[in-house]
Design a protein around this motif. Structure first.
Motif, PDB file in Angstrom:
ATOM      1  N   MET A   1       0.828  -1.469  -0.144  1.00 10.32           N
ATOM      2  CA  MET A   1       0.134  -0.092  -0.018  1.00 10.32           C
ATOM      3  C   MET A   1       1.149   1.013  -0.302  1.00 10.32           C
ATOM      4  N   THR A   2       0.685   1.771  -0.891  1.00  8.75           N
ATOM      5  CA  THR A   2       1.649   3.498  -0.860  1.00  8.75           C
ATOM      6  C   THR A   2       0.605   4.467  -0.263  1.00  8.75           C
ATOM      7  N   THR A   3       1.404   4.911   0.155  1.00  6.75           N
ATOM      8  CA  THR A   3       1.571   6.432   1.382  1.00  6.75           C
ATOM      9  C   THR A   3       1.120   7.875   0.400  1.00  6.75           C
ATOM     10  N   THR A   4      -0.286   8.471   0.043  1.00  2.70           N
ATOM     11  CA  THR A   4       0.171   9.989   0.368  1.00  2.70           C
ATOM     12  C   THR A   4       0.045  10.669   0.605  1.00  2.70           C
ATOM     13  N   THR A   5       0.913  12.339   0.162  1.00  2.00           N
ATOM     14  CA  THR A   5       0.795  12.981   1.156  1.00  2.00           C
ATOM     15  C   THR A   5      -0.078  13.912   1.286  1.00  2.00           C
ATOM     16  N   ALA A   6      -0.012  14.945   2.064  1.00  2.00           N
ATOM     17  CA  ALA A   6      -1.434  15.789   1.943  1.00  2.00           C
ATOM     18  C   ALA A   6      -1.261  16.560   0.701  1.00  2.00           C
ATOM     19  N   ALA A   7      -0.708  17.403   0.257  1.00  4.06           N
ATOM     20  CA  ALA A   7       0.234  17.829  -0.439  1.00  4.06           C
ATOM     21  C   ALA A   7      -1.153  16.550  -2.536  1.00  4.06           C
ATOM     22  N   GLN A   8      -0.456  15.196  -2.408  1.00  9.86           N
ATOM     23  CA  GLN A   8      -0.926  15.020  -3.207  1.00  9.86           C
ATOM     24  C   GLN A   8      -2.317  14.607  -3.174  1.00  9.86           C
ATOM     25  N   LYS A   9      -2.822  14.523  -2.181  1.00 10.72           N
ATOM     26  CA  LYS A   9      -4.347  14.060  -2.124  1.00 10.72           C
ATOM     27  C   LYS A   9      -5.378  15.724  -2.382  1.00 10.72           C
ATOM     28  N   LYS A  10      -4.370  16.727  -2.349  1.00  9.73           N
ATOM     29  CA  LYS A  10      -4.697  17.531  -2.259  1.00  9.73           C
ATOM     30  C   LYS A  10      -5.195  18.157  -3.800  1.00  9.73           C
ATOM     31  N   ALA A  11      -3.890  17.490  -4.942  1.00  7.83           N
ATOM     32  CA  ALA A  11      -3.955  17.891  -6.253  1.00  7.83           C
ATOM     33  C   ALA A  11      -4.606  17.006  -7.025  1.00  7.83           C
ATOM     34  N   GLN A  12      -5.405  15.933  -6.544  1.00  5.24           N
ATOM     35  CA  GLN A  12      -5.968  14.661  -7.171  1.00  5.24           C
ATOM     36  C   GLN A  12      -7.039  15.222  -7.125  1.00  5.24           C
ATOM     37  N   ALA A  13      -7.445  15.629  -5.325  1.00  4.45           N
ATOM     38  CA  ALA A  13      -9.010  15.924  -5.189  1.00  4.45           C
ATOM     39  C   ALA A  13      -9.257  17.627  -6.109  1.00  4.45           C
ATOM     40  N   LYS A  14      -8.299  17.761  -6.493  1.00  2.00           N
ATOM     41  CA  LYS A  14      -8.482  19.563  -7.566  1.00  2.00           C
ATOM     42  C   LYS A  14      -8.292  18.846  -9.351  1.00  2.00           C
ATOM     43  N   VAL A  15      -8.235  17.666  -9.608  1.00  2.00           N
ATOM     44  CA  VAL A  15      -7.959  16.692 -10.442  1.00  2.00           C
ATOM     45  C   VAL A  15      -9.830  16.850 -10.711  1.00  2.00           C
ATOM     46  N   GLU A  16     -10.300  16.658  -9.420  1.00  4.22           N
ATOM     47  CA  GLU A  16     -11.427  15.298  -9.713  1.00  4.22           C
ATOM     48  C   GLU A  16     -12.856  16.535  -9.394  1.00  4.22           C
ATOM     49  N   TYR A  17     -12.328  17.519  -9.448  1.00  9.06           N
ATOM     50  CA  TYR A  17     -13.062  19.197  -9.073  1.00  9.06           C
ATOM     51  C   TYR A  17     -14.354  18.508 -11.094  1.00  9.06           C
ATOM     52  N   ASP A  18     -15.761  18.445  -9.918  1.00  5.90           N
ATOM     53  CA  ASP A  18     -17.249  18.132 -10.631  1.00  5.90           C
ATOM     54  C   ASP A  18     -18.421  18.917 -10.517  1.00  5.90           C
ATOM     55  N   ALA A  19     -18.774  20.199 -11.446  1.00  8.84           N
ATOM     56  CA  ALA A  19     -19.602  21.320 -11.184  1.00  8.84           C
ATOM     57  C   ALA A  19     -20.942  20.373 -10.796  1.00  8.84           C
ATOM     58  N   PHE A  20     -21.037  18.903 -12.114  1.00 12.49           N
ATOM     59  CA  PHE A  20     -21.809  18.351 -12.267  1.00 12.49           C
ATOM     60  C   PHE A  20     -22.029  17.780 -10.781  1.00 12.49           C
ATOM     61  N   LEU A  21     -20.992  17.390 -10.215  1.00 12.94           N
ATOM     62  CA  LEU A  21     -21.577  16.449  -8.576  1.00 12.94           C
ATOM     63  C   LEU A  21     -22.201  17.031  -7.413  1.00 12.94           C
ATOM     64  N   ALA A  22     -23.593  16.858  -7.183  1.00 15.58           N
ATOM     65  CA  ALA A  22     -23.745  17.613  -5.613  1.00 15.58           C
ATOM     66  C   ALA A  22     -22.821  17.728  -5.537  1.00 15.58           C
ATOM     67  N   GLN A  23     -21.801  16.952  -4.802  1.00 11.26           N
ATOM     68  CA  GLN A  23     -21.395  17.239  -3.488  1.00 11.26           C
ATOM     69  C   GLN A  23     -19.664  18.055  -4.134  1.00 11.26           C
ATOM     70  N   CYS A  24     -19.850  18.392  -5.029  1.00 10.62           N
ATOM     71  CA  CYS A  24     -18.459  19.403  -5.368  1.00 10.62           C
ATOM     72  C   CYS A  24     -18.027  20.978  -4.876  1.00 10.62           C
ATOM     73  N   PRO A  25     -17.210  20.969  -4.408  1.00  9.26           N
ATOM     74  CA  PRO A  25     -16.989  22.379  -3.631  1.00  9.26           C
ATOM     75  C   PRO A  25     -17.072  23.665  -4.690  1.00  9.26           C
ATOM     76  N   SER A  26     -17.169  22.602  -5.973  1.00 11.74           N
ATOM     77  CA  SER A  26     -16.818  23.811  -7.451  1.00 11.74           C
ATOM     78  C   SER A  26     -18.112  24.334  -7.466  1.00 11.74           C
ATOM     79  N   ARG A  27     -19.377  23.245  -7.341  1.00 11.99           N
ATOM     80  CA  ARG A  27     -20.491  23.798  -7.101  1.00 11.99           C
ATOM     81  C   ARG A  27     -21.167  25.024  -6.474  1.00 11.99           C
ATOM     82  N   LYS A  28     -20.584  24.563  -5.361  1.00 11.03           N
ATOM     83  CA  LYS A  28     -20.942  25.995  -4.354  1.00 11.03           C
ATOM     84  C   LYS A  28     -20.152  27.340  -5.290  1.00 11.03           C
ATOM     85  N   LEU A  29     -19.042  27.105  -4.937  1.00 12.52           N
ATOM     86  CA  LEU A  29     -18.456  28.569  -5.669  1.00 12.52           C
ATOM     87  C   LEU A  29     -19.549  28.924  -6.558  1.00 12.52           C
TER      88      LEU A  29
END
Length: 147
Positions: A1-29
């Protein structure tokens, strides 16, 4: 199992932003910036008052006092303008500067992030003004088609 750093998790979350998804923070923006007062405040922070004379006002953004914004934005209540300015400051789109004069001088200015959105809002405002007659005609046609 590989560990991911906080910066890697944040970068991955940014790639996954999709305003069409109800819980995406970009939708609130999007909800926030789609508000009519946010749109108008961001569009209003411009370099001159030429819009009052029907001239092109695509000038560069400049700081404006609360009273200038209040006069420019016909119909905005003091409470709504204050709430809108606070939310824009919280999001990092504007800065609020207080100068200790008598009376105190408070100005609002777009940040670099706000300037990037300012151009979009000016375009949206311009589109609405340019195409309002078309929209009104389409509404009348639609409303009268079953009458």
């Amino acid at each position: 199992m590989t560990t991911t750093t906080a910066a890697q998790k944040k970068a991955q979350a940014k790639v996954e932003y999709d305003a069409f998804l109800a819980q995406c923070p970009s939708r609130k923006l999007i909800d926030r910036i789609a508000d009519k007062w946010v749109t108008l405040v961001l569009a209003a922070l411009n370099s001159d008052g030429s819009h009052r004379f029907g001239l092109d006002c695509a000038g560069e953004p400049r700081p404006m006092r609360y009273s200038e914004l209040s006069r420019l934005l016909a119909g905005v209540s003091q409470k709504m303008l204050t709430q809108t300015l606070r939310s824009l400051e919280r999001d990092g789109l504007i800065t609020r500067t207080v100068v200790p004069t008598v009376p105190v001088t408070v100005t609002y200015e777009l940040t670099d992030l706000g300037i990037s959105l300012h151009h979009v809002m000016r375009g949206l405002k311009g589109w609405a003004e340019t195409h309002m007659d078309d929209v009104l005609a389409n509404r009348a046609t639609y409303d009268n088609r079953d009458a």
